[in-house]
Design a protein around this motif. Structure first.
Motif, PDB file in Angstrom:
ATOM      1  N   SER A 199      -5.579  -9.512  -2.299  1.00 49.96           N
ATOM      2  CA  SER A 199      -6.299  -8.750  -1.823  1.00 49.96           C
ATOM      3  C   SER A 199      -6.844  -7.524  -2.647  1.00 49.96           C
ATOM      4  CB  SER A 199      -5.999  -7.893  -0.291  1.00 49.96           C
ATOM      5  OG  SER A 199      -4.754  -7.023  -0.734  1.00 49.96           O
ATOM      6  N   GLU A 200      -8.084  -7.070  -2.655  1.00 54.56           N
ATOM      7  CA  GLU A 200      -8.551  -5.978  -3.286  1.00 54.56           C
ATOM      8  C   GLU A 200      -9.989  -5.361  -2.698  1.00 54.56           C
ATOM      9  OE1 GLU A 200     -11.894  -8.545  -5.864  1.00 54.56           O
ATOM     10  OE2 GLU A 200     -10.021  -9.379  -6.028  1.00 54.56           O
ATOM     11  N   GLY A 201      -9.794  -4.037  -3.069  1.00 55.19           N
ATOM     12  CA  GLY A 201     -10.812  -3.297  -2.605  1.00 55.19           C
ATOM     13  C   GLY A 201     -10.135  -2.536  -1.364  1.00 55.19           C
ATOM     14  N   ARG A 202     -11.032  -2.117  -0.237  1.00 55.88           N
ATOM     15  CA  ARG A 202     -10.595  -1.449   0.788  1.00 55.88           C
ATOM     16  C   ARG A 202     -10.105  -2.261   1.900  1.00 55.88           C
ATOM     17  NH1 ARG A 202     -14.774   0.733  -1.778  1.00 55.88           N
ATOM     18  NH2 ARG A 202     -16.221  -0.916  -0.551  1.00 55.88           N
ATOM     19  N   ALA A 203      -8.832  -2.957   1.563  1.00 51.71           N
ATOM     20  CA  ALA A 203      -7.942  -4.123   2.525  1.00 51.71           C
ATOM     21  C   ALA A 203      -6.883  -2.943   3.081  1.00 51.71           C
ATOM     22  CB  ALA A 203      -7.653  -5.172   1.828  1.00 51.71           C
ATOM     23  N   ASN A 204      -7.060  -2.398   3.808  1.00 51.34           N
ATOM     24  CA  ASN A 204      -6.198  -1.034   4.490  1.00 51.34           C
ATOM     25  C   ASN A 204      -5.552  -1.486   5.748  1.00 51.34           C
ATOM     26  OD1 ASN A 204      -6.637   0.367   1.975  1.00 51.34           O
ATOM     27  ND2 ASN A 204      -8.496   0.999   3.010  1.00 51.34           N
ATOM     28  N   GLY A 259      -1.702 -19.810 -13.370  1.00 47.50           N
ATOM     29  CA  GLY A 259      -2.194 -18.266 -13.865  1.00 47.50           C
ATOM     30  C   GLY A 259      -0.937 -17.556 -13.557  1.00 47.50           C
ATOM     31  N   ASP A 260      -1.095 -16.100 -13.919  1.00 46.02           N
ATOM     32  CA  ASP A 260       0.158 -15.203 -14.082  1.00 46.02           C
ATOM     33  C   ASP A 260       0.123 -14.741 -12.607  1.00 46.02           C
ATOM     34  OD1 ASP A 260       2.256 -13.488 -14.376  1.00 46.02           O
ATOM     35  OD2 ASP A 260       0.930 -11.967 -15.847  1.00 46.02           O
ATOM     36  N   VAL A 261       0.608 -15.167 -11.480  1.00 46.48           N
ATOM     37  CA  VAL A 261       0.097 -14.787 -10.115  1.00 46.48           C
ATOM     38  C   VAL A 261       1.640 -14.214  -9.498  1.00 46.48           C
ATOM     39  CG1 VAL A 261      -2.133 -15.318 -10.253  1.00 46.48           C
ATOM     40  CG2 VAL A 261      -0.418 -16.982  -9.230  1.00 46.48           C
ATOM     41  N   ALA A 262       1.568 -13.467  -8.562  1.00 44.41           N
ATOM     42  CA  ALA A 262       2.641 -13.146  -7.702  1.00 44.41           C
ATOM     43  C   ALA A 262       2.481 -14.021  -6.564  1.00 44.41           C
ATOM     44  CB  ALA A 262       2.682 -11.654  -7.366  1.00 44.41           C
ATOM     45  N   ALA A 263       3.323 -14.129  -5.591  1.00 43.93           N
ATOM     46  CA  ALA A 263       3.236 -14.981  -4.351  1.00 43.93           C
ATOM     47  C   ALA A 263       2.198 -14.116  -3.314  1.00 43.93           C
ATOM     48  CB  ALA A 263       4.572 -15.281  -3.784  1.00 43.93           C
ATOM     49  N   MET A 264       2.363 -12.869  -3.329  1.00 39.83           N
ATOM     50  CA  MET A 264       1.497 -11.945  -2.513  1.00 39.83           C
ATOM     51  C   MET A 264       1.097 -10.671  -3.559  1.00 39.83           C
ATOM     52  SD  MET A 264       3.350 -11.844   1.204  1.00 39.83           S
ATOM     53  CE  MET A 264       1.981 -11.365   1.667  1.00 39.83           C
ATOM     54  N   ASP A 265      -0.159 -10.609  -3.804  1.00 42.49           N
ATOM     55  CA  ASP A 265      -0.544  -9.651  -4.585  1.00 42.49           C
ATOM     56  C   ASP A 265      -1.722  -8.751  -3.784  1.00 42.49           C
ATOM     57  OD1 ASP A 265      -1.377  -8.154  -6.792  1.00 42.49           O
ATOM     58  OD2 ASP A 265      -1.817  -9.843  -8.228  1.00 42.49           O
ATOM     59  N   LEU A 266      -1.388  -7.877  -3.298  1.00 45.97           N
ATOM     60  CA  LEU A 266      -2.143  -7.044  -2.507  1.00 45.97           C
ATOM     61  C   LEU A 266      -2.627  -5.406  -2.736  1.00 45.97           C
ATOM     62  CD1 LEU A 266       0.022  -7.375   0.905  1.00 45.97           C
ATOM     63  CD2 LEU A 266      -1.536  -8.957   0.084  1.00 45.97           C
ATOM     64  N   GLY A 267      -3.851  -5.414  -2.686  1.00 44.60           N
ATOM     65  CA  GLY A 267      -4.526  -4.066  -3.060  1.00 44.60           C
ATOM     66  C   GLY A 267      -4.524  -3.189  -1.612  1.00 44.60           C
ATOM     67  N   GLY A 268      -5.288  -2.216  -1.523  1.00 43.45           N
ATOM     68  CA  GLY A 268      -5.334  -1.460  -0.606  1.00 43.45           C
ATOM     69  C   GLY A 268      -4.096  -0.616  -0.045  1.00 43.45           C
ATOM     70  N   ALA A 269      -4.103   0.347   0.843  1.00 46.21           N
ATOM     71  CA  ALA A 269      -3.233   1.232   1.135  1.00 46.21           C
ATOM     72  C   ALA A 269      -2.534   1.012   2.567  1.00 46.21           C
ATOM     73  CB  ALA A 269      -3.785   2.565   1.179  1.00 46.21           C
ATOM     74  N   GLN A 270      -1.235   1.324   2.574  1.00 42.74           N
ATOM     75  CA  GLN A 270      -0.815   1.404   3.907  1.00 42.74           C
ATOM     76  C   GLN A 270      -0.607   0.029   4.879  1.00 42.74           C
ATOM     77  OE1 GLN A 270      -1.437   5.134   6.535  1.00 42.74           O
ATOM     78  NE2 GLN A 270      -2.279   5.950   4.815  1.00 42.74           N
ATOM     79  N   ASN A 271      -0.328  -0.999   3.894  1.00 39.66           N
ATOM     80  CA  ASN A 271       0.072  -2.344   4.530  1.00 39.66           C
ATOM     81  C   ASN A 271       1.372  -2.570   4.925  1.00 39.66           C
ATOM     82  OD1 ASN A 271      -2.850  -3.525   4.476  1.00 39.66           O
ATOM     83  ND2 ASN A 271      -2.453  -3.196   2.241  1.00 39.66           N
ATOM     84  N   PHE A 272       1.631  -3.213   6.154  1.00 40.60           N
ATOM     85  CA  PHE A 272       2.744  -3.212   6.453  1.00 40.60           C
ATOM     86  C   PHE A 272       3.130  -4.788   6.576  1.00 40.60           C
ATOM     87  CE2 PHE A 272       0.977   0.564   7.874  1.00 40.60           C
ATOM     88  CZ  PHE A 272       1.900   1.521   7.525  1.00 40.60           C
ATOM     89  N   CYS A 275       2.065  -4.441  -4.127  1.00 42.53           N
ATOM     90  CA  CYS A 275       1.324  -3.628  -3.542  1.00 42.53           C
ATOM     91  C   CYS A 275       0.540  -2.726  -4.578  1.00 42.53           C
ATOM     92  CB  CYS A 275       1.827  -3.010  -2.470  1.00 42.53           C
ATOM     93  SG  CYS A 275       2.617  -3.947  -1.127  1.00 42.53           S
ATOM     94  N   ALA A 276      -0.585  -3.237  -5.047  1.00 41.44           N
ATOM     95  CA  ALA A 276      -1.108  -2.454  -6.189  1.00 41.44           C
ATOM     96  C   ALA A 276      -1.459  -0.942  -6.022  1.00 41.44           C
ATOM     97  CB  ALA A 276      -2.165  -3.258  -6.774  1.00 41.44           C
ATOM     98  N   ASP A 277      -1.997  -0.660  -4.631  1.00 42.09           N
ATOM     99  CA  ASP A 277      -2.439   0.728  -4.517  1.00 42.09           C
ATOM    100  C   ASP A 277      -1.350   1.714  -4.645  1.00 42.09           C
ATOM    101  OD1 ASP A 277      -2.986   3.056  -2.447  1.00 42.09           O
ATOM    102  OD2 ASP A 277      -4.977   2.179  -2.972  1.00 42.09           O
ATOM    103  N   GLY A 278      -0.021   1.126  -3.793  1.00 40.79           N
ATOM    104  CA  GLY A 278       1.206   2.094  -3.840  1.00 40.79           C
ATOM    105  C   GLY A 278       1.206   3.221  -3.069  1.00 40.79           C
ATOM    106  N   ARG A 279       0.214   3.075  -2.069  1.00 38.84           N
ATOM    107  CA  ARG A 279       0.191   4.230  -1.242  1.00 38.84           C
ATOM    108  C   ARG A 279       0.655   3.800   0.267  1.00 38.84           C
ATOM    109  NH1 ARG A 279      -5.763   6.517  -1.025  1.00 38.84           N
ATOM    110  NH2 ARG A 279      -5.980   4.187  -1.021  1.00 38.84           N
ATOM    111  N   GLY A 280       1.785   4.153   0.540  1.00 37.43           N
ATOM    112  CA  GLY A 280       2.295   4.007   1.998  1.00 37.43           C
ATOM    113  C   GLY A 280       2.549   2.638   2.477  1.00 37.43           C
ATOM    114  N   SER A 281       2.341   1.591   1.585  1.00 39.88           N
ATOM    115  CA  SER A 281       2.828   0.233   2.156  1.00 39.88           C
ATOM    116  C   SER A 281       4.398   0.042   2.320  1.00 39.88           C
ATOM    117  CB  SER A 281       2.274  -0.968   1.146  1.00 39.88           C
ATOM    118  OG  SER A 281       1.097  -0.827   1.335  1.00 39.88           O
TER     119      SER A 281
END
Length: 262
Positions: free
Chosen positions: A186-191, A208-221, A239-245
């Motif tokens: 996920s990328e962008g505003r996927a919160n 490719g160099d990929v994780a099983a789950m590579d999530l952008g956005g904030a506060q995902n659970f 969780c690339a955003d790092g805010r509240g997941s």
């Protein structure tokens, strides 16, 4: 058990499963019998449709644009992308297999429910939420949907365009396995999205160099789940955003980065 009991009591499913409905599609009960792609794409608002089991071929995507449509498509297999461009959609049981592009695309979808969908061996991503300017998917549920053996990501949540967001959706018991890219990207505003009992394994088949789950956005659970497969840095869930997941349990074979483990 409670869920099975609820489904058994559903008046809609009772009509679908009644003797003879497979041919008559509930004639006289307001259910639309769909045995062709034009009939499916031409559904009007509030329609309830049963798609007959079988193979459906098209060289162009099938677009559902009417609001509050219910489509039951168990046993129906399509070889082209199915696009959802409206809200309040309920789609059950459809399979997209061998499409040249993505399996399913969701450009809209507020308050929708998608269940038992299969996206398999397609030339693009398995499921795409967003991906164009103004795409908005929120408050929708995905239950028991599977992305298997697609050329790119199993699930791509792309809210990077202007006025786009993918917020407050629920993914319950959804799979992503043996896809070319990440299981979930996920990328962008996927919160504010939630995953329950998710499965991601054997992805990154394209090398490719990929994780099983590579999530952008904030506060995902993320609750539970089985996540196997790491990028070169050893991360299975990023969780690339790092805010509240937050991660609540589950099996992660590899590191968790950017999320708190509760």
């Amino acid at each position: 058990m409670q869920r099975r009991a609820f489904l058994a009591q559903s008046s809609l499913l009772a009509m679908i499963l009644a003797p003879g409905v497979g041919k008559a599609a509930g004639a006289g009960n307001g259910i639309v019998d769909v045995n062709s792609l034009p009939a499916l794409a031409g559904l009007g608002a509030e329609a309830v449709a049963v798609v007959r089991p079988g193979q459906y071929h098209s060289t162009s995507p099938i677009t559902i644009s009417a609001e509050n449509v219910t489509i039951i498509a168990f046993g129906a297999i399509f070889d082209t992308t199915i696009e959802i461009r409206s809200k309040g959609i309920r789609l059950y049981g459809a399979t997209v297999r061998g499409a040249p592009g993505d399996g399913f695309r969701f450009w809209r979808g507020q308050g929708s429910h998608f269940e038992a969908l299969v996206s398999e061996k397609n030339g693009g991503n398995g499921f795409v939420l967003g991906g164009e300017d103004g795409a908005q998917i929120g408050w929708s549920s995905f239950l028991g949907c599977r992305a298997l053996g697609n050329a790119q990501h199993g699930w791509l949540l792309n809210a990077s365009g202007p006025k786009s967001w993918i917020n407050a959706n629920t993914f319950d018991a959804c799979w992503s396995r043996a896809n070319g890219g990440s299981g979930w990207h996920s990328e962008g505003r996927a919160n504010y999205n939630s995953w329950f009992g998710h499965h991601a394994e054997s992805n990154g088949q394209a090398g490719g160099d990929v994780a099983a789950m590579d999530l952008g956005g904030a506060q995902n659970f993320l609750y539970g789940g089985h996540v196997v497969g790491t990028a070169k840095d050893g991360v299975a869930l990023r969780c690339a955003d790092g805010r509240g997941s937050v991660v609540f349990g589950g099996r992660y074979v590899g590191d968790v980065s950017g999320a708190r483990i509760a």
